[in-house]
Design a protein around this motif. Structure first.
Motif, PDB file in Angstrom:
ATOM      1  N   CYS A  91       2.464  -1.136  -0.907  1.00  0.00           N
ATOM      2  CA  CYS A  91       1.875  -0.471   0.261  1.00  0.00           C
ATOM      3  C   CYS A  91       2.342   0.976   0.265  1.00  0.00           C
ATOM      4  O   CYS A  91       3.551   1.245   0.334  1.00  0.00           O
ATOM      5  CB  CYS A  91       2.315  -1.191   1.531  1.00  0.00           C
ATOM      6  N   GLY A  92       1.397   1.895   0.187  1.00  0.00           N
ATOM      7  CA  GLY A  92       1.747   3.322   0.099  1.00  0.00           C
ATOM      8  C   GLY A  92       2.284   3.859   1.412  1.00  0.00           C
ATOM      9  O   GLY A  92       3.351   4.487   1.452  1.00  0.00           O
ATOM     10  N   HIS A  93       1.554   3.603   2.512  1.00  0.00           N
ATOM     11  CA  HIS A  93       2.049   4.151   3.789  1.00  0.00           C
ATOM     12  C   HIS A  93       3.375   3.486   4.141  1.00  0.00           C
ATOM     13  O   HIS A  93       4.271   4.122   4.691  1.00  0.00           O
ATOM     14  CB  HIS A  93       1.002   3.975   4.910  1.00  0.00           C
ATOM     15  N   GLY A  94       3.516   2.189   3.772  1.00  0.00           N
ATOM     16  CA  GLY A  94       4.765   1.469   4.050  1.00  0.00           C
ATOM     17  C   GLY A  94       5.927   2.050   3.258  1.00  0.00           C
ATOM     18  O   GLY A  94       7.064   2.110   3.741  1.00  0.00           O
ATOM     19  N   LEU A 257      -8.633  -1.482  10.951  1.00  0.00           N
ATOM     20  CA  LEU A 257      -8.747  -0.307  10.082  1.00  0.00           C
ATOM     21  C   LEU A 257      -7.374   0.313   9.885  1.00  0.00           C
ATOM     22  O   LEU A 257      -6.612   0.475  10.849  1.00  0.00           O
ATOM     23  CB  LEU A 257      -9.659   0.736  10.735  1.00  0.00           C
ATOM     24  N   ASP A 258      -7.060   0.638   8.642  1.00  0.00           N
ATOM     25  CA  ASP A 258      -5.841   1.404   8.372  1.00  0.00           C
ATOM     26  C   ASP A 258      -5.976   2.742   9.095  1.00  0.00           C
ATOM     27  O   ASP A 258      -6.987   3.432   8.954  1.00  0.00           O
ATOM     28  CB  ASP A 258      -5.700   1.615   6.860  1.00  0.00           C
ATOM     29  N   ARG A 259      -4.970   3.068   9.861  1.00  0.00           N
ATOM     30  CA  ARG A 259      -4.997   4.364  10.583  1.00  0.00           C
ATOM     31  C   ARG A 259      -4.644   5.512   9.628  1.00  0.00           C
ATOM     32  O   ARG A 259      -4.986   6.671   9.886  1.00  0.00           O
ATOM     33  CB  ARG A 259      -3.986   4.367  11.731  1.00  0.00           C
ATOM     34  N   CYS A 262      -4.274   5.334   3.639  1.00  0.00           N
ATOM     35  CA  CYS A 262      -3.966   4.173   2.802  1.00  0.00           C
ATOM     36  C   CYS A 262      -3.550   4.612   1.387  1.00  0.00           C
ATOM     37  O   CYS A 262      -4.385   5.047   0.585  1.00  0.00           O
ATOM     38  CB  CYS A 262      -5.154   3.214   2.733  1.00  0.00           C
ATOM     39  N   GLY A 263      -2.270   4.469   1.104  1.00  0.00           N
ATOM     40  CA  GLY A 263      -1.743   4.952  -0.183  1.00  0.00           C
ATOM     41  C   GLY A 263      -2.305   4.209  -1.377  1.00  0.00           C
ATOM     42  O   GLY A 263      -2.715   4.824  -2.378  1.00  0.00           O
ATOM     43  N   THR A 264      -2.333   2.873  -1.295  1.00  0.00           N
ATOM     44  CA  THR A 264      -2.860   2.130  -2.441  1.00  0.00           C
ATOM     45  C   THR A 264      -4.383   2.271  -2.516  1.00  0.00           C
ATOM     46  O   THR A 264      -4.959   2.268  -3.601  1.00  0.00           O
ATOM     47  CB  THR A 264      -2.430   0.644  -2.368  1.00  0.00           C
ATOM     48  N   GLY A 265      -5.020   2.424  -1.343  1.00  0.00           N
ATOM     49  CA  GLY A 265      -6.472   2.653  -1.336  1.00  0.00           C
ATOM     50  C   GLY A 265      -6.817   4.021  -1.923  1.00  0.00           C
ATOM     51  O   GLY A 265      -7.770   4.168  -2.692  1.00  0.00           O
TER      52      GLY A 265
HETATM   53  O1  PYC Z   1      -0.964   2.477   2.483  1.00  0.00           O
HETATM   54  O2  PYC Z   1      -1.142   1.248   0.686  1.00  0.00           O
HETATM   55  C1  PYC Z   1      -1.239   1.403   1.900  1.00  0.00           C
HETATM   56  C2  PYC Z   1      -1.698   0.266   2.736  1.00  0.00           C
HETATM   57  C3  PYC Z   1      -2.043  -0.970   2.319  1.00  0.00           C
HETATM   58  C4  PYC Z   1      -2.426  -1.685   3.455  1.00  0.00           C
HETATM   59  C5  PYC Z   1      -2.272  -0.857   4.534  1.00  0.00           C
HETATM   60  N1  PYC Z   1      -1.836   0.348   4.072  1.00  0.00           N
END
Ligand code: PYC
Length: 342
Positions: A91-94, A257-259, A262-265
């Motif tokens: 998870c990128g944001h994580g 929805l990812d706020r 999304c790093g992996t997206g």
């Molecule tokens: O940021 O990769 C991300 C991510 C995956 C699911 C929610 N955020």
């Protein structure tokens, strides 16, 4: 107060998206790899994940990162990523939230102006370089696991969307740490706009169900990573002051929805654009979210994954600490694993 269970967490948000960084409360997680540890959480400790993610302590768009000692000798921290649906390989944001929390609460040694944190994740080693000024983490750049275009121009029959029979939609599937079905929002008559949020969620769920039924989505080197819980709706890229800009929003199972962008997206989208000749190495891409927050992505190399051509993405974003949390479970609480309202 009586606590049957106590967790401590540093709550953060990364460009609008929450990460509950869990620093204590889980028992030592068994496993020879972080993927096995993540599987252990999903199969044996899932009630604790739900307690931390679901209402009333979390909400539909909650996500988290459980910090553990690393397994690899070359890593500083191990991470198991959790969200409302389950566990994630990456998870990128994580990661940006976890690194910010680790730096600002002294969980790792901090150097200025840059601190490097090496994370052992279920998807592999992720190296994060943070810009730190007077103790504050200003931004984090992570070098993600390799990303690749897995399926190009797949034609899906999407049921439950629009009037009449199934709608035919052409999509790509790319991996950026998780698998993403990448679909132009206008293919469903939608745009990346908060006003279309409920329709994006409904459309994303329909596309996700069709992709999981009609396509074989399996990681070429790690078959335990399969299927998709994420649909990335895209708008056409434009050229702005900072170079290439592209809006997108990720619909995450079971329906939010990812706020953040999304790093992996973002990584998956860059791999797709690169494979289609639309993004070069070292060319920045500003990827913006449904709330118009941004990550800057860049491809820094080419490689292969299980024989598939792949790229190495970096993602730069910012996170902020929102709370230092002690989460407890009272023995008489009638909802020991929380709840979700669909
Ligand atoms: O940021 O990769 C991300 C991510 C995956 C699911 C929610 N955020």
């Amino acid at each position: 107060m009586r606590a049957r269970k106590l967790f401590t967490a540093v709550d953060t948000h990364t460009e609008g998206m929450p990460t509950r960084v869990v620093t204590a409360g889980f028992p030592p997680l068994p496993g020879r790899t972080m993927l096995e540890r993540s599987h252990h959480v999903a199969t044996t400790l899932d009630g604790w994940r739900r307690l931390l993610m679901y209402e009333p302590r979390g909400h539909q768009a909650m996500s988290g990162a459980i910090l553990t000692p690393p397994i690899r000798d070359d890593a500083d921290l191990g991470v198991v990523y959790i969200e409302v649906t389950g566990c994630l390989p990456m998870c990128g944001h994580g990661t940006i939230g976890a690194v910010t929390a680790a730096i600002e609460t002294g969980l790792v040694d901090v150097a200025e102006p840059t601190t490097t944190v090496r994370l052992d994740t279920p998807a592999g080693l992720v190296v994060a370089t943070a810009t730190v000024e007077a103790g504050q983490c200003r931004s984090v750049t992570l070098t993600n696991v390799p990303a690749f275009l897995a399926i190009q121009d797949a034609v899906l029959q999407v049921s439950g969307w629009g009037a009449g029979g199934p709608t035919q939609v052409t999509v790509d599937v790319a991996f950026g740490g998780n698998f993403y079905v990448i679909c132009p929002a206008d293919a469903l008559g939608l745009s990346i706009d908060p006003g279309d949020a409920s329709s994006l969620i409904a459309g994303g769920r329909a596309v996700m169900a069709a992709a999981n039924e009609q396509l074989s989505i399996v990681h070429p080197a790690e078959p335990a990573i399969s299927g998709t819980h994420h649909v990335l709706f895209t708008a056409d890229p434009t050229t702005g002051a900072e170079g290439l800009e592209a809006a997108g929003t990720v619909v995450i199972d079971p329906g939010y929805l990812d706020r953040s962008p999304c790093g992996t997206g973002t990584s998956a989208r860059m791999a797709q654009m690169h494979a289609r000749g639309a993004l070069g190495l070292d060319q920045p891409l500003v990827h913006t979210s449904i709330i118009n927050s941004g990550f800057t992505g860049r491809l820094v190399g080419e490689t292969t994954v299980g024989g598939t051509a792949a790229v190495i993405p970096t993602i730069t974003g910012r996170a902020w600490i929102t709370a230092l949390n002690q989460l407890v479970l009272d023995p008489t609480d009638p909802y020991p694993e929380g709840f979700l309202i669909a």
